[in-house]
Motif scaffolding. Sequence first.
Motif, PDB file in Angstrom:
ATOM      1  N   ILE A 270       0.847  -1.050  -0.023  1.00 59.17           N
ATOM      2  CA  ILE A 270      -0.243   0.157  -0.166  1.00 59.17           C
ATOM      3  C   ILE A 270       1.133   0.776  -0.235  1.00 59.17           C
ATOM      4  N   CYS A 271       0.994   2.542  -0.816  1.00 59.08           N
ATOM      5  CA  CYS A 271       0.822   3.766  -1.045  1.00 59.08           C
ATOM      6  C   CYS A 271       0.947   4.002   0.015  1.00 59.08           C
ATOM      7  N   THR A 272       1.984   4.917   0.747  1.00 57.42           N
ATOM      8  CA  THR A 272       1.279   5.694   1.958  1.00 57.42           C
ATOM      9  C   THR A 272       1.306   7.016   1.649  1.00 57.42           C
ATOM     10  N   HIS A 273       0.732   7.643   0.816  1.00 59.62           N
ATOM     11  CA  HIS A 273       0.229   8.807   0.286  1.00 59.62           C
ATOM     12  C   HIS A 273      -1.457   8.637   0.299  1.00 59.62           C
ATOM     13  N   ARG A 274      -1.820   7.742  -0.621  1.00 60.87           N
ATOM     14  CA  ARG A 274      -4.173   7.728  -0.224  1.00 60.87           C
ATOM     15  C   ARG A 274      -3.857   6.389  -0.619  1.00 60.87           C
ATOM     16  N   GLY A 275      -2.938   5.781  -0.246  1.00 53.86           N
ATOM     17  CA  GLY A 275      -3.352   3.588  -0.432  1.00 53.86           C
ATOM     18  C   GLY A 275      -3.559   3.270  -1.244  1.00 53.86           C
ATOM     19  N   ASN A 276      -2.776   3.472  -3.064  1.00 53.55           N
ATOM     20  CA  ASN A 276      -3.468   2.817  -3.312  1.00 53.55           C
ATOM     21  C   ASN A 276      -2.182   1.293  -3.580  1.00 53.55           C
ATOM     22  N   LYS A 277      -2.540   0.537  -4.583  1.00 51.85           N
ATOM     23  CA  LYS A 277      -1.886  -0.605  -4.598  1.00 51.85           C
ATOM     24  C   LYS A 277      -0.499  -0.762  -5.080  1.00 51.85           C
TER      25      LYS A 277
ATOM     26  N   THR B  28       6.909   2.170  -8.502  1.00 46.70           N
ATOM     27  CA  THR B  28       6.436   3.077  -8.458  1.00 46.70           C
ATOM     28  C   THR B  28       4.799   3.384  -8.416  1.00 46.70           C
ATOM     29  N   CYS B  29       4.266   4.494  -7.417  1.00 42.57           N
ATOM     30  CA  CYS B  29       2.991   3.594  -6.921  1.00 42.57           C
ATOM     31  C   CYS B  29       2.089   4.157  -9.031  1.00 42.57           C
ATOM     32  N   GLY B  30       1.561   4.372  -9.089  1.00 40.26           N
ATOM     33  CA  GLY B  30       0.800   4.257 -10.112  1.00 40.26           C
ATOM     34  C   GLY B  30      -0.428   5.243 -10.478  1.00 40.26           C
ATOM     35  N   PHE B  31      -1.118   5.980  -9.317  1.00 37.55           N
ATOM     36  CA  PHE B  31      -2.187   7.204  -8.983  1.00 37.55           C
ATOM     37  C   PHE B  31      -1.116   8.259  -8.918  1.00 37.55           C
ATOM     38  N   HIS B  32       0.569   8.001  -8.026  1.00 30.80           N
ATOM     39  CA  HIS B  32       0.763  10.299  -7.876  1.00 30.80           C
ATOM     40  C   HIS B  32       1.925   9.944  -7.622  1.00 30.80           C
ATOM     41  N   GLY B  33       3.108   9.167  -8.938  1.00 29.26           N
ATOM     42  CA  GLY B  33       4.322   8.592  -9.026  1.00 29.26           C
ATOM     43  C   GLY B  33       4.928   8.359  -7.542  1.00 29.26           C
ATOM     44  N   TRP B  34       4.843   8.305  -6.526  1.00 33.21           N
ATOM     45  CA  TRP B  34       5.651   8.160  -5.602  1.00 33.21           C
ATOM     46  C   TRP B  34       6.732   6.951  -5.787  1.00 33.21           C
ATOM     47  N   VAL B  35       8.213   7.001  -5.158  1.00 37.97           N
ATOM     48  CA  VAL B  35       8.210   6.224  -5.513  1.00 37.97           C
ATOM     49  C   VAL B  35       9.440   5.459  -4.014  1.00 37.97           C
TER      50      VAL B  35
END
Length: 399
Positions: A90-97, A110-117
Amino acid sequence: MGAQEPVFKMKEGTDIPDMGNAPLPVEPYISAEFFEREREKIFKRAWLEVAREEDIPNPGDYLVQDIEVLKASVIIVRGQDNRVRAFHNICTHRGNKIALKECGNAKHFTCGFHGWVFGNDGELKMITGKEYFPDYVDENKLGLRSLACDTWKGFIFVHHNPNPPQGLREFLGAMADQLDAFPHDQCQRIARYSATPRVNWKVVLDAFQEAYHAIMVHRISLPNSASGAGNPAAMPTSVRLHGPHRSISAWANPGYLPPETGMIVGKYGPSFATQKGQFPGTNPSDDDNWWFDINVFFPNFFCDVGPGWYFTYNFWPVDVNHTRWTMDIYQLKAEHAGALLAQEHTKVLLRDAVLEDFGTLEDTQAMMESGALDVLTISDGEIALRHQMNVVHQWLARP
Ligand code: FES
Ligand SMILES: [Fe+2]
C-alpha cells in the motif's frame, strides 16, 4: 481407546498433554463469529510461511502474496543488500496498491496513482511535487509499512506485528529442531497445485493430518499402502507434539507393492510411493515400517518429509467456509534422466492422491452447516485434529 485391544500401537515420541477424549464441537468449523476471532487472535499473532527464498534469489526479486485472512496484500522482496523484507502493498500517500504483478524484479516501486517512488528496502525515495505538501511531510516517516519477516532453512515467514513478541526460531521451537538436518537446500520444486474449495480451513487441514482416511479415500491411487494386516486402520506409527506444532509419522505397509511404473522409476530416483529408508531429518522416532512424516506448523503450514522429497501445504483461510490451499512438491535435484522420471511419477501420483482428498471436503463442510450434527467423534489416530483444536482454543483464550 476402545474396548477392543488394538492390533497396532502408536508410539508417543514426546510427552502428550491430557487433552481429554471428548468429541470435537462442529461450531468452530462453521461459525463466522469463531472465524473472526481466529483472524484476530491466531493469524494476526502467528508467524506465517509465505514462500521459499529460492523464489526470489536475486536482489530486487519480489513476489506478492495476498493474505485474505489478514485482509492484506504483502510484497516479499529481496533488497539490494540481499535481505528479504515484507511490506504491506500500500502506498503511504493515499493508499493505492503499488505492486500490481504477482512477481518480478524491481529496484523501485512507483505508485501508479501519483508517482511516489519506494526503494526495494521500503524507503520512500521520492514524493512527486514535494514542495506542495506541508512542511511536516517527511519521507523518512512515509516508507512502506512493514511486516516482520524472517527465514528458517529457506522458508520465508511473515508476522503481522512488525515487532512480534516472539522471534521465528523461538516460535518454531522443537518442530524446527526435528527438521534441521533435512536437506531442503538440495531439493527443487517440481510441482505446485492449488485450489480454493468451499470449506473451512480446519476441515481441509484436518484431512491432511491423519492417515485413517487412506483406507477409503486413497484406495484407488495408493491401495493398501498405509494400512494392512498389521495395521488395518492406518494408525500413525508415532506422534510428537512440539508446543503448538506437531509431527505424525505414517506407517508403510511392508506388503505394499506399487504399480509397475512406480517400481521402475523407483530404481532411478526417490518417489513418493517407492522409496523407504533412513534419511536426515526424517523418522524421528525410529519407527519400523516408516513411510513419511506429516509435520504441521501451527497454524496453517505443513512440511511433510520423506527420503529424498518433501512437500508443503499452506491453508489460507479466505472466509469461514472458503480456503485457498497450495501444495508445493520438492524432490532432490535430478542429476540424470531416470531421476527426472521419478520426479514425474511423484508429481502425478500426488496429484491423483490430493484429488481424492478433495473429493470429501466440500460435502463435509455442507453437511456440517446443516446443523444435523453437533460434534465430531475422534479416534486416537486422529490425535492431530484434537491437538490442533486444542491449540486454536488456547490461542483464542489469550488476552
Ligand atoms: S496513492 Fe500512491 S502516489 Fe498517490
Ligand atoms: Fe490423503
